[in-house]
Design a protein around this motif. Structure first.
Motif, PDB file in Angstrom:
ATOM      1  N   LYS A 302       0.764  -1.185  -0.006  1.00 50.02           N
ATOM      2  CA  LYS A 302      -0.059   0.071   0.055  1.00 50.02           C
ATOM      3  C   LYS A 302       0.920   1.226   0.004  1.00 50.02           C
ATOM      4  CE  LYS A 302      -3.792   2.293   2.452  1.00 50.02           C
ATOM      5  NZ  LYS A 302      -4.757   1.990   3.684  1.00 50.02           N
ATOM      6  N   GLN A 303       2.080   1.033   0.653  1.00 48.84           N
ATOM      7  CA  GLN A 303       2.874   2.188   0.865  1.00 48.84           C
ATOM      8  C   GLN A 303       3.798   2.574  -0.586  1.00 48.84           C
ATOM      9  OE1 GLN A 303       2.686   4.396   3.362  1.00 48.84           O
ATOM     10  NE2 GLN A 303       1.020   3.238   4.014  1.00 48.84           N
ATOM     11  N   ASN A 304       4.002   1.272  -1.192  1.00 50.77           N
ATOM     12  CA  ASN A 304       4.791   1.125  -2.210  1.00 50.77           C
ATOM     13  C   ASN A 304       3.906   0.520  -3.412  1.00 50.77           C
ATOM     14  OD1 ASN A 304       7.790   2.020  -1.048  1.00 50.77           O
ATOM     15  ND2 ASN A 304       6.842   0.545   0.274  1.00 50.77           N
ATOM     16  N   PRO A 305       2.993   1.131  -4.101  1.00 49.74           N
ATOM     17  CA  PRO A 305       2.057   0.585  -5.058  1.00 49.74           C
ATOM     18  C   PRO A 305       2.784   0.375  -6.294  1.00 49.74           C
ATOM     19  CG  PRO A 305       1.564   2.680  -5.022  1.00 49.74           C
ATOM     20  CD  PRO A 305       2.602   2.564  -3.816  1.00 49.74           C
ATOM     21  N   ASP A 306       4.147   0.959  -6.722  1.00 51.98           N
ATOM     22  CA  ASP A 306       4.494   0.662  -7.863  1.00 51.98           C
ATOM     23  C   ASP A 306       5.430  -0.489  -8.106  1.00 51.98           C
ATOM     24  OD1 ASP A 306       3.250   2.849  -8.771  1.00 51.98           O
ATOM     25  OD2 ASP A 306       4.829   4.179  -8.254  1.00 51.98           O
ATOM     26  N   ILE A 307       5.935  -1.328  -6.968  1.00 46.04           N
ATOM     27  CA  ILE A 307       7.024  -2.362  -7.031  1.00 46.04           C
ATOM     28  C   ILE A 307       6.201  -3.528  -7.550  1.00 46.04           C
ATOM     29  CG2 ILE A 307       8.308  -1.643  -5.003  1.00 46.04           C
ATOM     30  CD1 ILE A 307       6.939  -3.347  -3.128  1.00 46.04           C
TER      31      ILE A 307
END
Length: 357
Positions: A302-307
């Motif tokens: 949720k904090q890093n949606p692009d990984i």
């Protein structure tokens, strides 16, 4: 009369002295874990575990200092050695930890699951070609070669005396001719360059014609599956069950119970110092998967949606989190009662929902 007063004062001081440690002594409370259970924002520390601890400590009028611990394992060792009084965080209650003589756990305050993080990355040409070297294709080819060898040898033994022109008497050219004949029969090409003339040879050939129908179906299915995976760009084996992790490279965060779980399930452990570095191992294809708390993985994505990773649809194990303290601690019962009261009132669930939503 004066003697009675003196003894009253002594008894009062003795009673006050026994009550003093729980009310006035400053507890040394260790903190370890990942978000959303332990969230560090500068000097401020929050999260599910911290909020539940604060509610429980407030219910018991406890005064304490928070002392960060590098890993759950280090925090448990600190409790065992008497460096801290309590360890707060997503600390799983496991059989290995319960066997440690110097620690104990409170009533579980949170129920969780051990999740799996998998890569979500376009496979390379090499990995796509790897489908043709998968066990399904290789095993089918090995079985086929073995069957051709057996059938070719039987036909050669039956024909070598009376049909030596087509099946030479020498064993190497003879068996080679027999395998060629078996392969031509299997593929139904029918060159006609070789044919048995003895009853035994024809009987073996007839049986092989029937058996080859099954062999062709099996081989065709394996090759068709491999070509489908290759053209679709899918890697050799999609991990969709815990059994497929056996023998695989699995990233785990040092000091967490994921290491114990991976070792017990015969996985190849790839340790990492933090969750971020463990995720990077998966992204770099240095690990096939990552084992970690499922709620923490969801929070991280949720904090890093692009990984380019995804959470597997299955979990490895259920987990219960508790606070760690020393054995026979007089805090154990009091903390357990407060935890149960918080759970029954819905307070624990409300705290979790605040961080998970």
């Amino acid at each position: 009369m004066e003697g009675v007063r003196r003894w009253s004062v002594v008894l009062a001081l003795a009673c006050f002295g026994t009550a003093l440690p729980l009310q006035a002594n400053q507890l040394k409370v260790g903190v370890s874990g990942s978000a959303p259970f332990v969230i560090k924002n500068g000097e401020q520390i929050s999260g599910i575990s911290l909020e539940i601890w604060r509610r429980v400590a407030e219910d018991n009028n406890l005064s304490y200092d928070l002392i960060p611990q590098p890993t759950p394992k280090a925090g448990i060792e600190a409790v065992d050695e008497g460096v801290i009084d309590v360890l707060v965080g997503p600390i799983s209650i496991t059989s290995r930890r319960l066997a440690i003589a110097g620690i104990d756990f409170t009533q579980p305050y949170f129920l969780s699951k051990e999740g799996i993080l998998l890569p979500l990355k376009a496979p390379s040409l090499f990995s796509r070609l790897g489908v043709f070297f998968g066990w399904a294709v290789i095993s089918s080819m090995l079985v086929l070669i073995t069957v051709l060898l057996v059938v070719g040898s039987l036909v050669w033994l039956a024909e070598r005396r009376t049909n030596s022109e087509q099946f030479p008497r020498d064993w190497l050219p003879g068996i080679s001719s027999g395998m060629w004949f078996a392969l031509v029969t299997l593929t139904t090409v029918g060159y006609g360059d070789k044919a048995p003339i003895t009853r035994t040879g024809r009987g073996i050939t007839g049986a092989w014609m029937v058996i080859s129908l099954i062999a062709v179906s099996s081989l065709t299915a394996s090759l068709a599956s491999a070509f489908t995976l290759f053209l679709s760009g899918t890697t050799e084996v999609a991990i969709d069950s815990p059994q497929q992790l056996i023998g695989r490279r699995v990233a785990v965060v040092k000091g967490t119970d994921g290491m114990e779980l991976a070792e017990n399930r015969e996985m190849r452990v790839v340790p990492a110092p933090s969750l971020d570095s463990a995720v990077q191992l998966v992204l770099d294809r240095k690990a096939d998967a990552l084992i970690f708390d499922r709620h923490s993985l969801r929070y991280h994505l949720k904090q890093n949606p692009d990984i380019a990773v995804r959470i597997a649809p299955f979990t490895l194990a259920d987990e219960t989190y508790g606070f760690v303290l020393t054995p026979n601690s007089e805090l154990r019962t009091r903390l357990g009662v407060s935890i149960l009261k918080l759970q029954q009132s819905g307070g624990a669930e409300a705290i979790a929902d605040k961080f998970l939503d």
